[in-house]
Design an enzyme around this catalytic site. Structure first.
Site, PDB file in Angstrom:
ATOM      1  N   LYS A  47      28.192  73.111  23.081  1.00 20.67           N
ATOM      2  CA  LYS A  47      27.216  74.123  22.674  1.00 20.67           C
ATOM      3  C   LYS A  47      27.913  75.487  22.486  1.00 20.67           C
ATOM      4  CE  LYS A  47      23.446  71.672  25.023  1.00 20.67           C
ATOM      5  NZ  LYS A  47      22.446  71.711  26.119  1.00 20.67           N
TER       6      LYS A  47
ATOM      7  N   TYR B  32      16.249  68.656  18.612  1.00 24.12           N
ATOM      8  CA  TYR B  32      15.515  68.760  19.882  1.00 24.12           C
ATOM      9  C   TYR B  32      14.007  68.577  19.699  1.00 24.12           C
ATOM     10  CZ  TYR B  32      19.633  70.367  22.518  1.00 24.12           C
ATOM     11  OH  TYR B  32      20.854  70.456  23.164  1.00 24.12           O
TER      12      TYR B  32
ATOM     13  N   ASN C 149      24.282  75.169  29.614  1.00 25.60           N
ATOM     14  CA  ASN C 149      24.961  74.016  30.233  1.00 25.60           C
ATOM     15  C   ASN C 149      26.014  73.358  29.348  1.00 25.60           C
ATOM     16  OD1 ASN C 149      23.229  72.739  28.511  1.00 25.60           O
ATOM     17  ND2 ASN C 149      22.091  71.608  30.071  1.00 25.60           N
TER      18      ASN C 149
ATOM     19  N   HIS D 121      26.114  68.781  25.115  1.00 16.88           N
ATOM     20  CA  HIS D 121      25.011  67.830  24.881  1.00 16.88           C
ATOM     21  C   HIS D 121      25.587  66.421  24.782  1.00 16.88           C
ATOM     22  CE1 HIS D 121      21.637  65.743  22.960  1.00 16.88           C
ATOM     23  NE2 HIS D 121      22.560  65.221  22.149  1.00 16.88           N
TER      24      HIS D 121
ATOM     25  N   GLU E 141      21.366  60.864  16.140  1.00 17.12           N
ATOM     26  CA  GLU E 141      21.957  62.204  16.176  1.00 17.12           C
ATOM     27  C   GLU E 141      23.246  62.279  15.355  1.00 17.12           C
ATOM     28  OE1 GLU E 141      22.154  62.967  20.398  1.00 17.12           O
ATOM     29  OE2 GLU E 141      19.971  63.087  20.559  1.00 17.12           O
TER      30      GLU E 141
HETATM   31  P1  IDP Z   1      20.013  66.989  28.647  1.00 15.37           P
HETATM   32  O1  IDP Z   1      20.754  67.973  27.781  1.00 15.37           O
HETATM   33  O2  IDP Z   1      20.658  66.846  30.007  1.00 15.37           O
HETATM   34  O3  IDP Z   1      19.747  65.670  27.964  1.00 15.37           O
HETATM   35  P2  IDP Z   1      17.201  67.638  28.161  1.00 15.37           P
HETATM   36  O4  IDP Z   1      16.106  67.499  29.146  1.00 15.37           O
HETATM   37  O5  IDP Z   1      17.255  66.673  27.020  1.00 15.37           O
HETATM   38  O6  IDP Z   1      18.585  67.646  28.981  1.00 15.37           O
HETATM   39  O7  IDP Z   1      17.138  69.119  27.591  1.00 15.37           O
HETATM   40  C1  IDP Z   1      17.891  69.497  26.464  1.00 15.37           C
HETATM   41  C2  IDP Z   1      18.474  70.870  26.705  1.00 15.37           C
HETATM   42  O8  IDP Z   1      17.408  71.796  26.804  1.00 15.37           O
HETATM   43  C3  IDP Z   1      19.240  71.023  28.008  1.00 15.37           C
HETATM   44  O9  IDP Z   1      20.560  70.558  27.937  1.00 15.37           O
HETATM   45  C4  IDP Z   1      19.172  72.511  28.203  1.00 15.37           C
HETATM   46  O10 IDP Z   1      20.105  73.192  27.368  1.00 15.37           O
HETATM   47  C5  IDP Z   1      17.775  72.833  27.701  1.00 15.37           C
HETATM   48  N1  IDP Z   1      16.811  72.844  28.818  1.00 15.37           N
HETATM   49  C6  IDP Z   1      16.258  71.795  29.445  1.00 15.37           C
HETATM   50  N2  IDP Z   1      15.425  72.187  30.425  1.00 15.37           N
HETATM   51  C7  IDP Z   1      15.454  73.548  30.407  1.00 15.37           C
HETATM   52  C8  IDP Z   1      14.818  74.547  31.204  1.00 15.37           C
HETATM   53  O11 IDP Z   1      14.045  74.270  32.120  1.00 15.37           O
HETATM   54  N3  IDP Z   1      15.127  75.844  30.893  1.00 15.37           N
HETATM   55  C9  IDP Z   1      15.963  76.184  29.888  1.00 15.37           C
HETATM   56  N4  IDP Z   1      16.588  75.261  29.132  1.00 15.37           N
HETATM   57  C10 IDP Z   1      16.343  73.959  29.388  1.00 15.37           C
HETATM   58 MG    MG Z   2      18.533  65.205  26.299  1.00 16.80          MG
END
Ligand code: IDP
Ligand code: MG
Length: 232
Positions: free
Chosen positions: A92, A132, A195, A198, A209
């Site tokens: 990212k 997303y 984080n 992805h 994807e």
């Molecule tokens: P993942 O990336 O571990 O699969 P997902 O639940 O698919 O997690 O969420 C996609 C992305 O959305 C996350 O990697 C993160 O960047 C963002 N995200 C998820 N939950 C939150 C939140 O509670 N606050 C802010 N960003 C979030």
């Molecule tokens: Mg995800």
């Protein structure tokens, strides 16, 4: 000398060699191994230079008790019996800005997966929203789209048996503070909204994807020379 076609006998050769920890790969000696369960006699010829494993290599000879003709054993035929998956991994914008692209790529390379696509890319809002789309109703969705479009990302396609689940383990939990040390997020990040990487969450989404982020012709099919050293 024909190609080794019988998978039962091939499995016998594979398991026999795997159960022989003393089998050296550094001399030109010819070794005969006999197993009672498989009723096969294996003759292995060990070469000094095994770096390339050409498909015509005489690395392994398997000789059934019923036949006299030695046959070539090709390790990659065994690997092909298992399902190969694809996953979409993306560094990212924060990962690019923080200079950890190489570290992230390196973890997948070292693990033993195959890179089939790689590019630095500034994605559009539309593409980020499509990627997303399952999170469209989440309160953080607008901020997530701003984050993903805030700078270039590194798009990657990786291939391998079990690559989707394994990549998720290498990446770690969504919240970096919950991610185990040793994982990418556990080592390199502190907040869910930053984080850094992805990874697809299923083989189906891996395909979806990769098709979304890569155009035709951007993926590369190739055979890593290390394959026989990674999978028996
Ligand atoms: P993942 O990336 O571990 O699969 P997902 O639940 O698919 O997690 O969420 C996609 C992305 O959305 C996350 O990697 C993160 O960047 C963002 N995200 C998820 N939950 C939150 C939140 O509670 N606050 C802010 N960003 C979030
Ligand atoms: Mg995800």
């Amino acid at each position: 000398m024909g190609v080794f076609a019988g998978t039962t006998a091939a499995a016998c050769v594979t398991s026999s060699l795997a159960l022989t920890p003393t089998t050296p790969f550094s001399s030109n000696k010819r070794t005969t191994i006999t197993t009672s369960s498989s009723k096969c006699r294996i003759r292995a010829t060990h070469h000094q230079n095994l770096t390339a494993f050409p498909s015509t290599s005489h690395l392994f000879y398997a000789k059934s008790l019923r036949t006299t003709k030695p046959r070539i054993f090709l390790p990659h035929l065994i690997a092909s019996l298992e399902q190969v998956d694809q996953t979409y991994i993306m560094v990212k914008p924060d990962g690019v800005q923080r200079g950890v692209v190489g570290d992230i790529i390196s973890r997948f390379e070292k693990k033993g997966f195959k890179l089939t696509g790689l590019k630095l890319y500034q994605c559009s809002k539309d593409l980020a929203e499509e990627h997303y789309k399952d999170l469209k109703l989440k309160s953080f969705f607008p901020k997530l789209i701003d984050y993903i479009t805030s700078g270039p990302v590194v798009c990657m396609a990786w291939e391998g048996v079990g690559v989707v689940a394994s990549a998720r383990k290498l990446i770690g939990a969504t919240d970096p503070l919950q991610a185990e040390p040793g994982t990418i997020r556990g080592d390199l990040a502190v907040q869910t909204g930053r984080n850094i990487v992805h990874g697809s969450d299923s083989p189906e989404n891996g395909k979806r994807e990769i098709a979304l982020w890569f155009k035709e012709g951007e993926l590369c099919e190739w055979t890593p020379v290390l394959t026989p050293w990674l999978r028996e």
